[in-house]
Design a protein around this motif. Structure first.
Motif, PDB file in Angstrom:
ATOM      1  N   ARG A 359       0.830  -1.234  -0.186  1.00 48.59           N
ATOM      2  CA  ARG A 359      -0.019   0.006   0.017  1.00 48.59           C
ATOM      3  C   ARG A 359       0.920   1.337  -0.075  1.00 48.59           C
ATOM      4  O   ARG A 359       0.262   2.338   0.001  1.00 48.59           O
ATOM      5  N   ALA A 360       1.999   1.268  -0.019  1.00 51.07           N
ATOM      6  CA  ALA A 360       2.672   2.399   0.324  1.00 51.07           C
ATOM      7  C   ALA A 360       2.959   3.221  -1.191  1.00 51.07           C
ATOM      8  O   ALA A 360       2.446   2.795  -2.098  1.00 51.07           O
ATOM      9  N   GLY A 361       3.236   4.432  -0.808  1.00 51.53           N
ATOM     10  CA  GLY A 361       3.282   5.273  -1.959  1.00 51.53           C
ATOM     11  C   GLY A 361       1.973   5.577  -2.549  1.00 51.53           C
ATOM     12  O   GLY A 361       0.814   5.820  -1.862  1.00 51.53           O
ATOM     13  N   LYS A 362       1.863   5.465  -3.729  1.00 42.77           N
ATOM     14  CA  LYS A 362       0.621   5.460  -4.702  1.00 42.77           C
ATOM     15  C   LYS A 362      -0.187   4.293  -4.880  1.00 42.77           C
ATOM     16  O   LYS A 362      -0.968   4.275  -5.644  1.00 42.77           O
ATOM     17  N   ARG A 363       0.493   3.122  -4.262  1.00 41.67           N
ATOM     18  CA  ARG A 363      -0.109   1.868  -4.653  1.00 41.67           C
ATOM     19  C   ARG A 363      -1.589   1.875  -4.123  1.00 41.67           C
ATOM     20  O   ARG A 363      -2.211   1.069  -4.772  1.00 41.67           O
ATOM     21  N   ALA A 364      -1.687   2.025  -3.011  1.00 39.88           N
ATOM     22  CA  ALA A 364      -3.293   1.922  -2.478  1.00 39.88           C
ATOM     23  C   ALA A 364      -4.202   2.561  -3.631  1.00 39.88           C
ATOM     24  O   ALA A 364      -5.366   2.062  -3.825  1.00 39.88           O
ATOM     25  N   ASP A 365      -3.868   4.137  -3.539  1.00 42.48           N
ATOM     26  CA  ASP A 365      -4.850   4.622  -4.662  1.00 42.48           C
ATOM     27  C   ASP A 365      -4.924   3.790  -6.015  1.00 42.48           C
ATOM     28  O   ASP A 365      -6.218   3.688  -6.718  1.00 42.48           O
ATOM     29  N   LEU A 367      -4.558   0.797  -6.427  1.00 45.10           N
ATOM     30  CA  LEU A 367      -5.509  -0.385  -6.316  1.00 45.10           C
ATOM     31  C   LEU A 367      -7.002  -0.156  -6.272  1.00 45.10           C
ATOM     32  O   LEU A 367      -7.677  -0.945  -6.851  1.00 45.10           O
ATOM     33  N   MET A 368      -7.303   0.986  -5.602  1.00 48.13           N
ATOM     34  CA  MET A 368      -8.833   1.285  -5.571  1.00 48.13           C
ATOM     35  C   MET A 368      -9.141   1.386  -7.022  1.00 48.13           C
ATOM     36  O   MET A 368     -10.422   1.301  -7.206  1.00 48.13           O
ATOM     37  N   GLU A 369      -8.326   1.951  -7.925  1.00 46.24           N
ATOM     38  CA  GLU A 369      -8.855   2.283  -9.258  1.00 46.24           C
ATOM     39  C   GLU A 369      -9.127   0.773 -10.166  1.00 46.24           C
ATOM     40  O   GLU A 369      -9.631   0.913 -11.273  1.00 46.24           O
ATOM     41  N   HIS A 370      -8.541  -0.170  -9.545  1.00 41.27           N
ATOM     42  CA  HIS A 370      -8.716  -1.443 -10.221  1.00 41.27           C
ATOM     43  C   HIS A 370     -10.058  -1.904 -10.548  1.00 41.27           C
ATOM     44  O   HIS A 370     -10.998  -1.939  -9.466  1.00 41.27           O
TER      45      HIS A 370
END
Length: 440
Positions: A359-365, A367-370
């Motif tokens: 989830r670090a950096g921009k990964r969480a955002d 993932l939510m766009e997936h």
């Protein structure tokens, strides 16, 4: 099983035309006007008499499929094994079938259009007969009622009304012969018991465990449709319990059954039942459901049982998961088909399970766009709820979705402070070597 045919006049039964759809009435009156017999038949009448709202309306008639097709412009003949006519009214389809004859060895004229394998499986059944014969060749007594649009009488040939009142499921005819003719009848017995909360009569239920392997004769595509009726009709948990009690589940999902009998069986069953309860709850709220989700849960134990072998061979987790998923799907489609449009979604849900902790950096955002994020998140919650994995990650994602932008940035920052953010979240960045200058 012998019964005296019983004709119940309008003033002695509770079924009213007001409970029928406009489309069903149009078909009934259209056939009647053309000079044919027209009866509403089966499940819709059963549901009305058992206090449920009917959803599907089926019609039986002495008109042949070709004659029905000529009467109704928006109709088409479908089926090969069992020819019927679909009459379309907007989004509603009324299924019209011609009275079928009994398959009797002493009547060669009525044998000519029946085709059986040596096992007794009926391959084609398009020999026309009388309404009495049609009633006797239906599967269960509770599905063999006929409502005559000509005089509003209810025709009961096999004790249907009594069995509906007694909330019991009886197969019509010799159970072993009827199951050999069509093994799917065993699944239908389980489904009706689950849906209606009826008991299955002993003479109908007792042969099923010994005959369950006959399901291996049924085309996987047909069994896929039956699985959807069992698990995506609002009574999934009850269907699962009936399938297990009757010994049928193992012939639909053999590898899942083996996992359920293993060391983690209690965890897998807990996860499966939670998924079924969630599916039923969504249907009760008129929310959409997809076969991909329930199938993803059903096959997850199979993937997890295969995964250690690939990981021990040195494959990275993503590749190991991909191989395990491929094998699980390849084995399952031998029993129940899984259309590609669903198996693709299932793979994405499974693969996201490896990424949700990164989830670090921009990964969480990102993932939510997936497009499969929501399904993968729900899947994660089920895994935690069942005890397959430790709780915590699901709660983090729940809170993250509820936060505004500053709140999300704060949550990501806290991951770094806690050494979290996934396996790579706290990895030290390597110094780059100076790029070698090309020779001039």
């Amino acid at each position: 099983m012998t019964f005296e045919p019983r004709i119940i006049p309008r003033d002695q039964h509770s079924i009213s035309r007001k409970q029928f759809s406009r489309a069903a009435l149009d078909v009934l009156y259209g056939l009647h006007k053309a000079g044919f017999q027209a009866y509403l038949v089966g499940g819709c009448l059963r549901d009305i008499l058992s206090g449920r709202d009917p959803k599907d309306f089926d019609v039986a008639t002495d008109a042949t499929p070709e004659q029905v097709n000529r009467i109704f412009k928006r109709s088409r003949i479908i089926g090969r094994r069992f020819q019927i006519v679909h009459v379309r009214f907007g989004r509603e389809v009324i299924e019209v079938s011609t009275f079928r004859a009994m398959n009797t060895d002493d009547n060669p004229d009525k044998q000519q259009h029946h085709a059986h394998e040596e096992t007794g499986l009926v391959l084609r059944d398009n020999t026309w007969g009388s309404i009495e014969e049609d009633a006797l060749r239906r599967d269960f007594t509770i599905n063999a009622l006929y409502y005559n649009i000509a005089d509003f009488t209810l025709h009961d040939f096999v004790g249907s009304v009594d069995d509906i009142d007694d909330r019991i499921i009886h197969l019509i005819g010799d159970p072993q012969q009827r199951y050999r003719e069509d093994p799917v009848r065993m699944l239908r017995a389980a489904r009706f018991a689950a849906k209606l909360d009826f008991d299955i009569a002993a003479d109908t239920a007792d042969p099923i465990p010994d005959m369950a392997e006959l399901l291996l004769q049924v085309p996987p595509a047909r069994l896929f449709d039956e699985v959807l009726k069992l698990f995506l009709s609002g009574h999934a948990r009850q269907s699962y319990e009936q399938l297990q009690q009757l010994g049928l589940f193992a012939f639909l999902f053999p590898e899942t059954q083996r996992a359920l009998q293993g060391e983690q069986g209690a965890i897998w069953e807990s996860m499966l039942l939670a998924a079924m309860d969630n599916t039923d709850a969504r249907l009760a709220r008129n929310k959409p459901v997809t076969p991909a989700f329930i199938y993803a849960v059903l096959l997850w134990p199979v993937i997890q049982s295969r995964l250690p072998r690939y990981l021990s061979s040195g494959l990275p987790p993503a590749q190991a998961l991909h191989k395990a998923a491929t094998q699980a799907l390849n084995q399952q489609v031998k029993h129940t088909a899984i259309p590609r449009r669903f198996s693709t979604v299932m793979r994405e849900m499974w693969e996201l399970q490896l990424r949700l902790d990164k989830r670090a950096g921009k990964r969480a955002d990102a993932l939510m766009e997936h497009p499969r994020f929501r399904a993968a998140y729900d899947f994660l919650l089920l895994r935690e709820q069942a005890g397959e994995i430790d709780p915590g990650l699901g709660d983090w994602w729940t809170r993250y979705q509820e936060q505004d932008e500053p709140g999300r940035r704060d949550m990501i920052g806290q991951l770094g402070n806690q050494g979290g953010g996934g396996k790579n979240g706290n990895r030290r960045r390597r110094r780059r070597r100076p790029r070698r200058q090309p020779d001039q």
